[in-house]
Design a protein around this motif. Structure first.
Motif, PDB file in Angstrom:
ATOM      1  N   LEU B   8      84.717  25.166  37.941  1.00  0.00           N
ATOM      2  CA  LEU B   8      83.735  26.246  37.785  1.00  0.00           C
ATOM      3  C   LEU B   8      83.191  26.256  36.355  1.00  0.00           C
ATOM      4  CD1 LEU B   8      82.371  28.539  39.249  1.00  0.00           C
ATOM      5  CD2 LEU B   8      84.259  30.034  38.633  1.00  0.00           C
ATOM      6  N   ALA B  11      80.917  23.292  35.885  1.00  0.00           N
ATOM      7  CA  ALA B  11      79.617  23.515  36.522  1.00  0.00           C
ATOM      8  C   ALA B  11      78.770  24.449  35.666  1.00  0.00           C
ATOM      9  CB  ALA B  11      79.809  24.096  37.921  1.00  0.00           C
ATOM     10  N   VAL B  15      75.122  23.637  33.993  1.00  0.00           N
ATOM     11  CA  VAL B  15      73.903  24.432  34.162  1.00  0.00           C
ATOM     12  C   VAL B  15      73.309  24.773  32.801  1.00  0.00           C
ATOM     13  CG1 VAL B  15      73.013  26.652  34.938  1.00  0.00           C
ATOM     14  CG2 VAL B  15      74.541  25.341  36.410  1.00  0.00           C
ATOM     15  N   VAL B  18      71.598  21.788  31.436  1.00  0.00           N
ATOM     16  CA  VAL B  18      70.325  21.524  32.123  1.00  0.00           C
ATOM     17  C   VAL B  18      69.234  22.455  31.595  1.00  0.00           C
ATOM     18  CG1 VAL B  18      69.163  21.815  34.330  1.00  0.00           C
ATOM     19  CG2 VAL B  18      71.261  20.480  34.211  1.00  0.00           C
ATOM     20  N   ALA B  21      68.270  21.407  28.171  1.00  0.00           N
ATOM     21  CA  ALA B  21      67.430  20.203  28.207  1.00  0.00           C
ATOM     22  C   ALA B  21      65.996  20.567  28.544  1.00  0.00           C
ATOM     23  CB  ALA B  21      67.983  19.215  29.231  1.00  0.00           C
ATOM     24  N   ALA B  22      65.827  21.497  29.496  1.00  0.00           N
ATOM     25  CA  ALA B  22      64.475  21.902  29.893  1.00  0.00           C
ATOM     26  C   ALA B  22      63.760  22.549  28.709  1.00  0.00           C
ATOM     27  CB  ALA B  22      64.540  22.878  31.065  1.00  0.00           C
ATOM     28  N   LEU B  23      64.467  23.449  28.006  1.00  0.00           N
ATOM     29  CA  LEU B  23      63.829  24.136  26.878  1.00  0.00           C
ATOM     30  C   LEU B  23      63.474  23.139  25.779  1.00  0.00           C
ATOM     31  CD1 LEU B  23      65.947  27.406  26.683  1.00  0.00           C
ATOM     32  CD2 LEU B  23      63.669  27.077  27.621  1.00  0.00           C
ATOM     33  N   ALA B  25      62.855  19.945  26.131  1.00  0.00           N
ATOM     34  CA  ALA B  25      61.733  19.118  26.590  1.00  0.00           C
ATOM     35  C   ALA B  25      60.423  19.881  26.426  1.00  0.00           C
ATOM     36  CB  ALA B  25      61.936  18.719  28.048  1.00  0.00           C
ATOM     37  N   LEU B  26      60.442  21.166  26.804  1.00  0.00           N
ATOM     38  CA  LEU B  26      59.225  21.966  26.727  1.00  0.00           C
ATOM     39  C   LEU B  26      58.744  22.082  25.284  1.00  0.00           C
ATOM     40  CD1 LEU B  26      60.080  24.767  29.264  1.00  0.00           C
ATOM     41  CD2 LEU B  26      58.007  23.421  29.293  1.00  0.00           C
ATOM     42  N   LEU B  29      57.597  18.677  23.686  1.00  0.00           N
ATOM     43  CA  LEU B  29      56.326  18.161  24.202  1.00  0.00           C
ATOM     44  C   LEU B  29      55.180  19.131  23.973  1.00  0.00           C
ATOM     45  CD1 LEU B  29      57.557  16.658  27.574  1.00  0.00           C
ATOM     46  CD2 LEU B  29      56.668  15.389  25.632  1.00  0.00           C
ATOM     47  N   LYS B  30      55.450  20.207  23.235  1.00  0.00           N
ATOM     48  CA  LYS B  30      54.468  21.276  23.114  1.00  0.00           C
ATOM     49  C   LYS B  30      53.106  20.746  22.648  1.00  0.00           C
ATOM     50  CE  LYS B  30      54.393  26.037  21.616  1.00  0.00           C
ATOM     51  NZ  LYS B  30      54.130  26.811  22.685  1.00  0.00           N
ATOM     52  N   ALA B  33      52.027  17.276  25.119  1.00  0.00           N
ATOM     53  CA  ALA B  33      51.745  17.488  26.535  1.00  0.00           C
ATOM     54  C   ALA B  33      50.551  18.403  26.755  1.00  0.00           C
ATOM     55  CB  ALA B  33      52.963  18.062  27.246  1.00  0.00           C
ATOM     56  N   ALA B  34      49.902  18.850  25.656  1.00  0.00           N
ATOM     57  CA  ALA B  34      48.735  19.696  25.833  1.00  0.00           C
ATOM     58  C   ALA B  34      47.664  18.918  26.587  1.00  0.00           C
ATOM     59  CB  ALA B  34      48.205  20.150  24.483  1.00  0.00           C
ATOM     60  N   PHE B  35      47.064  19.578  27.572  1.00  0.00           N
ATOM     61  CA  PHE B  35      46.051  18.900  28.383  1.00  0.00           C
ATOM     62  C   PHE B  35      44.757  18.746  27.608  1.00  0.00           C
ATOM     63  CE2 PHE B  35      42.865  19.011  31.889  1.00  0.00           C
ATOM     64  CZ  PHE B  35      43.255  17.838  32.500  1.00  0.00           C
ATOM     65  N   PHE B  36      44.496  19.677  26.691  1.00  0.00           N
ATOM     66  CA  PHE B  36      43.239  19.621  25.933  1.00  0.00           C
ATOM     67  C   PHE B  36      43.429  20.170  24.528  1.00  0.00           C
ATOM     68  CE2 PHE B  36      43.260  23.481  28.606  1.00  0.00           C
ATOM     69  CZ  PHE B  36      43.251  24.450  27.619  1.00  0.00           C
TER      70      PHE B  36
END
Lengths: 241, 144
Positions: B8, B11, B15, B18, B21-23, B25-26, B29-30, B33-36
């Motif tokens: 437990l 696990a 979590v 994980v 890692a997401a934060l 990555a975000l 890539l700030k 990863a900008a589209f424009f």
């Protein structure tokens, strides 16, 4: 924990799942039918998008179930890794195929909406790309779980993959907040919505309907998997005798 | 500690890892990863010259000017911090209009203007029927 163990008993699970499947399926189908009818005929068009706005009554539920499906895989995987309940493993594998299907439907409906609204079928924008990755991760999970089963594995490797894959969920959710994206920001928050109430209400019906439909498909697949496992065990016993 | 509790805890740690890692990555890539680019970004960090980029923002009010050749338009893109003049030749999407979002693909010129080869309309998160939109528009006009 006693109650959770009770549900993890396959015999008891089947006793509840058998009548529940039909009920979930038909209620879901009725809600989807009513929501689609209302969304197509009973709501006004958008002041900018015109009638193409109506795809949201399908697009939003598919996005929610594409992501919700993976949340289910991740939670079941954790339950399997910690408590070793075989039923949690079955649940995770049962969710994968409908989850992948809804992720694909989300990408397709979004693309159909994007052509008239944005002027493009596809752009490598943060939200679109992360959702496409989730679809690929679903395909990877389905392949891995199948390979693991064929090799006689105990399902622990797909379960680890299920937990690791949830890294995409916050990225998809916050991609439109943190990055400049072509996809618009969140319309529907916990407390309020920037979609006018006269256009929003059929979405509640399709959201509930597709969720019940999804649950029914997962229960059908779980029952199918349990029946197969029982058959295999019986054949093995017969071969030994 | 029993084996189950140990799993437990493991696990739980997984979590947390994980989510971390997401934060990471975000935030990492700030910028990439900008589209424009927004007009304000360009003003701050200099013109990205010599490559294809996207410029995004709002089409400034009363800025769309149709050119005599019939297929070219000029307009200004703004994000409240800075404004960039844009020239475009071709077919604009239906939702391209003033005071609405746009993403232009093309390149910057040394004088700070932007030459677009393609326009995408950026829709915002507000959805409303024409009557409501009309009423809001009227109130705005009355206030002014």
């Amino acid at each position: 924990m006693a109650s959770l163990h009770a549900f993890a008993n396959p015999a008891r699970f089947l006793k509840i799942a058998r009548p529940l499947t039909g009920w979930l399926f038909w209620t879901g189908a009725a809600l989807i039918a009513f929501g689609c009818w209302a969304g197509l005929t009973q709501t006004p068009p958008d002041y900018l998008q015109g009638d193409s706005v109506r795809i949201l009554y399908i697009h939003v539920p598919t996005a929610w179930l594409g992501m919700g499906g993976w949340s289910g895989i991740a939670l079941s995987s954790i339950a399997y890794l910690v408590w070793r309940h075989p039923l949690a493993n079955v649940a995770a594998r049962a969710i994968a195929v409908p989850g992948a299907m809804f992720a694909a439907l989300c990408l397709m409906t979004g693309s159909i909406w994007g052509r008239p609204t944005w002027g493009t079928w596809w752009q490598w924008d943060g939200r679109l790309t992360s959702m496409l990755l989730l679809f690929f991760v679903y395909l990877g999970y389905i392949g891995l779980a199948r390979a693991d089963r064929e090799q006689g594995g105990d399902g622990r490797i797909p379960a680890l993959f299920g937990v690791a894959g949830s890294v995409l969920l916050p990225i998809i959710r916050y991609s439109v907040v943190w990055w400049n994206t072509l996809h618009q920001g969140e319309s529907i928050g916990l407390a309020s919505s920037t979609i006018d109430g006269s256009m929003l209400w059929p979405l509640g019906f399709t959201l509930a309907g597709f969720s019940l439909f999804f649950a029914a498909v997962v229960l059908m697949r779980m029952r199918d998997m349990l029946a197969r496992a029982r058959n295999e065990a019986r054949l093995r016993r017969m071969a030994r005798a | 500690m029993t084996a189950k509790n140990q799993r437990l805890v493991l696990a739980g740690l997984a979590v947390l890892a994980v989510v971390g890692a997401a934060l990471l990555a975000l935030s990492a890539l700030k910028d990439q990863a900008a589209f424009f680019y927004a007009p304000g970004d360009v003003e701050k960090s200099g013109l990205p010259l010599g490559r294809e980029v996207r410029l995004g923002g709002m089409v400034a009010a009363n800025s769309i000017a149709r050119q005599p050749d019939g297929v070219s338009i000029r307009f200004r893109v703004t994000d409240g911090r800075a404004t960039v003049p844009v020239a475009f030749t071709g077919i604009a999407p239906d939702l391209f209009r003033e005071r609405s979002g746009v993403v232009a693909e093309g390149h910057f010129n040394p004088d700070g203007s932007f030459t677009a080869t393609n326009l995408l309309a950026k829709h915002d998160e507000k959805y409303m029927p024409p009557e409501v939109a009309g009423a809001m528009h009227e109130t705005k006009t009355l206030e002014r």
